[in-house]
Design a protein around this motif. Structure first.
Motif, PDB file in Angstrom:
ATOM      1  N   MET A 169      -5.468 -25.825 -14.206  1.00 37.36           N
ATOM      2  CA  MET A 169      -6.943 -25.419 -13.529  1.00 37.36           C
ATOM      3  C   MET A 169      -6.606 -24.601 -12.394  1.00 37.36           C
ATOM      4  O   MET A 169      -5.615 -24.812 -11.545  1.00 37.36           O
ATOM      5  N   GLY A 170      -7.594 -23.571 -12.454  1.00 38.73           N
ATOM      6  CA  GLY A 170      -7.516 -22.967 -10.971  1.00 38.73           C
ATOM      7  C   GLY A 170      -7.066 -21.598 -11.222  1.00 38.73           C
ATOM      8  O   GLY A 170      -6.644 -20.852 -10.330  1.00 38.73           O
ATOM      9  N   ARG A 171      -6.588 -21.390 -12.289  1.00 37.71           N
ATOM     10  CA  ARG A 171      -5.878 -20.033 -12.495  1.00 37.71           C
ATOM     11  C   ARG A 171      -6.533 -19.425 -13.718  1.00 37.71           C
ATOM     12  O   ARG A 171      -7.209 -20.077 -14.766  1.00 37.71           O
ATOM     13  N   GLY A 172      -6.354 -18.099 -13.945  1.00 40.09           N
ATOM     14  CA  GLY A 172      -6.941 -17.482 -15.094  1.00 40.09           C
ATOM     15  C   GLY A 172      -8.261 -16.964 -15.110  1.00 40.09           C
ATOM     16  O   GLY A 172      -9.190 -17.583 -14.399  1.00 40.09           O
ATOM     17  N   PRO A 173      -8.663 -16.167 -16.102  1.00 40.86           N
ATOM     18  CA  PRO A 173      -9.941 -15.583 -15.833  1.00 40.86           C
ATOM     19  C   PRO A 173     -11.092 -16.490 -16.107  1.00 40.86           C
ATOM     20  O   PRO A 173     -12.217 -16.456 -15.589  1.00 40.86           O
ATOM     21  N   ALA A 197     -14.317 -17.010 -14.055  1.00 43.89           N
ATOM     22  CA  ALA A 197     -15.623 -16.846 -14.555  1.00 43.89           C
ATOM     23  C   ALA A 197     -16.755 -18.001 -14.649  1.00 43.89           C
ATOM     24  O   ALA A 197     -17.752 -17.894 -14.017  1.00 43.89           O
ATOM     25  N   ALA A 198     -15.789 -19.199 -14.809  1.00 42.63           N
ATOM     26  CA  ALA A 198     -16.990 -20.318 -14.614  1.00 42.63           C
ATOM     27  C   ALA A 198     -17.148 -20.512 -13.115  1.00 42.63           C
ATOM     28  O   ALA A 198     -18.564 -20.955 -12.808  1.00 42.63           O
TER      29      ALA A 198
END
Lengths: 335, 290
Positions: free
Chosen positions: A1-5, A9-10
């Motif tokens: 959680m908390g990383r990545g596109p 986006a969310a």
């Protein structure tokens, strides 16, 4: 959680939705929404202390109340000119955090574990409530601020932002909503970073197995105390904001029923993840608010039943469980 | 004479505080000390006992019988709760706290809805006696006797009856007891019922001295938890001496500075005790015994 596109986006979508929401709503509902946001800090703080660090604190309202009173006392004494209310806010949050560190020091360096943490924090809260309730006499004043015992303090100024064309006073309404929204986003992202950093990993390690974490060379008492202090500061932020929002605080905001509230939000929302805690708290507070309006006396009964239901059926929290299920469904679809 | 009345007054206040702590924490100590379950609905069992006592006493029963009714009602409710909720939570202590908290909310608010914000109580029986220039309620002396009797009764129950032996065995080594043919689920149910019944007894005993409101359990809960924490897991080695020590602290602070300082003194005592002996008094006593 908390990383990545996907996360970002969310995150952007949610913040955008929250930002345009006042355009489609009236001032009263926006004020209500601002009120929900006030409480989320306390919930997130408890999420860190309980969900990540595994120390169930019943005493978040002690720090809430302390900071709330501190905000009242300071603002009444120094006034609201030049945006000094923000100084008062910072000071009261600091006070809440410092008090939490002190209690945390005694508890964690005293090797208090598990359920005893709940009992000690609950006692602190209730003693503080008793103390504030008996401050009715005129001798109980700090500077020009009377504490007023059971009736509580009122008449402190709301937050003000100094602006070129005269101060902007943040009464309950759209302006306050935006300020609070910005603060929620900032605090959430800050916590997210902190919890994804090694600090958060150590907290989770302590929750899962304190002895092993200690064997790995971490001073778990220090980490627990720091997490507890952070939780206390966040509860204090809620308290100071609450006082600024309603210009009112009473000892009962630290009482048994109030102390139960944050635990209900976090337990029902889900404590293992700060996102679930945040979303769950907003949902539960909003649901609770409408319950109090439509069936005031049954609200507490429903809340109690909700707690028992959550514990028995979805121990990880309703929102967290939903998120997991959805995640699994979408995860399959993506593959 | 002056000295005598002063000593009597202090002893009386000590006895009063001691009785309150012992009676209000006995049920909690049984449930926590033996089963390891923190029961946050303890105050509500007390409230239930007090309400039933007041109702039956005003319906015409003699007070001791009414108090017994209160204790039995609380025990019955406790056993039902154990069967429906608590049974599923024995391996999850944190969750059992939350569940009992939820139950306590339902009970407090439910009673408020059903029976209104207050209930007519029963008067304090036995009147009072005068000594020096103060008067003392005789009922407080009865409460002190009841506290001592309660400790004696529990001791007999747990150390000199078949139920006591089986209950202690079940709680210490559940798997072993089950292997030897003990119905452990029944024992857990009975022990929880016993704890709830003791809470109801506390409510019944204190019903004549208190205002009957749905939140009255809250007045007991902090002090009983403090006693149990200071005392540790064992009722006799821990809770009883803890109650005595705390009673001295509370009575002296209350006499000198007032109610609030009595409470703060208790809190400070609890933090200091936990700081220096995390297992509570009973752990220290046990280590010392060895």
């Amino acid at each position: 959680m908390g990383r990545g596109p996907a996360f970002w986006a969310a995150m952007v979508a949610v913040v955008l939705a929250a930002a345009v929401y006042p355009l489609f709503s009236n001032d009263y509902t926006v004020g209500n929404a601002a009120y929900f946001l006030v409480w989320t800090f306390m919930a997130m703080g408890l999420g860190v202390v309980w969900g990540y660090c595994g120390a169930l604190s019943f005493g978040q309202t002690a720090f809430f109340g302390l900071a709330g009173y501190a905000y009242g006392v300071i603002t009444i004494n120094i006034g609201s000119a030049y945006g000094l209310t923000w100084l008062a806010l910072i000071l009261s949050v600091g006070l809440g955090g410092a008090f939490a560190l002190l209690i945390g020091y005694f508890m964690f360096y005293g090797r208090i574990k598990g359920v005893f943490i709940g009992i000690v924090t609950l006692s602190v809260t209730l003693v503080l409530e008793t103390f504030m309730s008996q401050t009715a006499g005129p001798q109980w004043a700090i500077g020009t601020a009377r504490l007023n015992g059971f009736n509580g303090m009122s008449g402190m100024p709301p937050l003000t932002v100094p602006w070129f064309s005269g101060d902007v006073v943040l009464y309950s309404g759209t302006a306050l909503y935006y300020v609070l929204l910005a603060m929620v986003v900032a605090v959430y992202l800050g916590l997210r970073m902190l919890l994804n950093a090694p600090f958060g990993n150590v907290l989770v390690a302590i929750r899962e197995n304190p002895e092993r974490t200690e064997m790995l060379g971490y001073d778990i008492r220090l980490y627990q105390m720091l997490a507890f202090g952070l939780g206390g500061a966040l509860a204090g932020l809620s308290g100071a904001l609450y006082t600024a929002w309603g210009q009112y605080i009473t000892p009962s905001s630290m009482g048994l029923t109030s102390a139960a509230l944050p635990i209900v939000w976090v337990a029902v929302g889900g404590r293992r993840d700060i996102t679930a805690t945040l979303l769950g708290s907003v949902l539960v507070i909003a649901g609770f608010q409408s319950l109090t309006i439509y069936g005031s006396q049954y609200a507490l009964v429903v809340m109690g039943a909700l707690l028992v239901f959550t514990v028995m059926v979805t121990p990880d929290g309703v929102v967290a469980t939903l998120m997991q299920r959805l995640g699994r469904i979408f995860g399959k679809a993506a593959r | 004479m002056e000295l005598f009345t002063a000593i009597f007054s202090i002893t009386y206040q000590f006895g009063d505080a001691f009785a309150f702590l012992v009676i209000s924490c006995a049920g909690l100590a049984v449930i926590f000390g033996m089963m390891g379950v923190i029961n946050l609905a303890h105050g509500e069992f007390i409230m239930c006992g007090a309400y039933v006592t007041a109702a039956t006493a005003r319906a015409g029963l003699a007070l001791p019988v009414a108090i017994l009714c209160g204790a039995l009602a609380a025990a019955a409710i406790g056993m039902v709760l154990e069967r429906t909720v608590m049974r599923h939570l024995y391996h999850r202590p944190m969750d059992s706290i939350i569940a009992t908290w939820g139950i306590s909310l339902i009970a407090t608010q439910g009673v408020l809805i059903l029976l209104g914000p207050t209930m007519q109580g029963v008067g304090t029986p036995l009147g009072s006696m005068a000594l020096g220039d103060r008067s003392y309620s005789l009922y407080r002396l009865v409460l002190f006797a009841a506290a001592v009797g309660l400790l004696g009764g529990l001791y007999l129950l747990f150390y000199h009856t078949r139920f006591g032996v089986i209950a202690r065995a079940t709680i210490q080594r559940p798997a072993m007891a089950r292997a030897l043919g003990v119905d452990t689920r029944r024992i857990y149910g009975l022990t929880f019922g016993l704890g709830a019944g003791l809470a109801g007894l506390a409510g019944g005993l204190y019903a004549p001295t208190m205002t009957m409101v749905p939140t009255m359990g809250a007045t007991f809960i902090v002090e009983s938890f403090v006693t149990v924490v200071v005392g540790g897991a064992d009722i006799f080695l821990g809770a009883a001496p803890a109650a005595a020590i705390l009673a001295i602290i509370k009575a002296s602070l209350t006499a000198w500075y007032g109610q609030l300082f009595g409470q703060i003194g208790l809190l400070v005592a609890v933090i200091v005790v936990i700081r220096i002996m995390p297992g509570g008094l009973s752990a220290v006593v046990k280590r010392w015994q060895r």
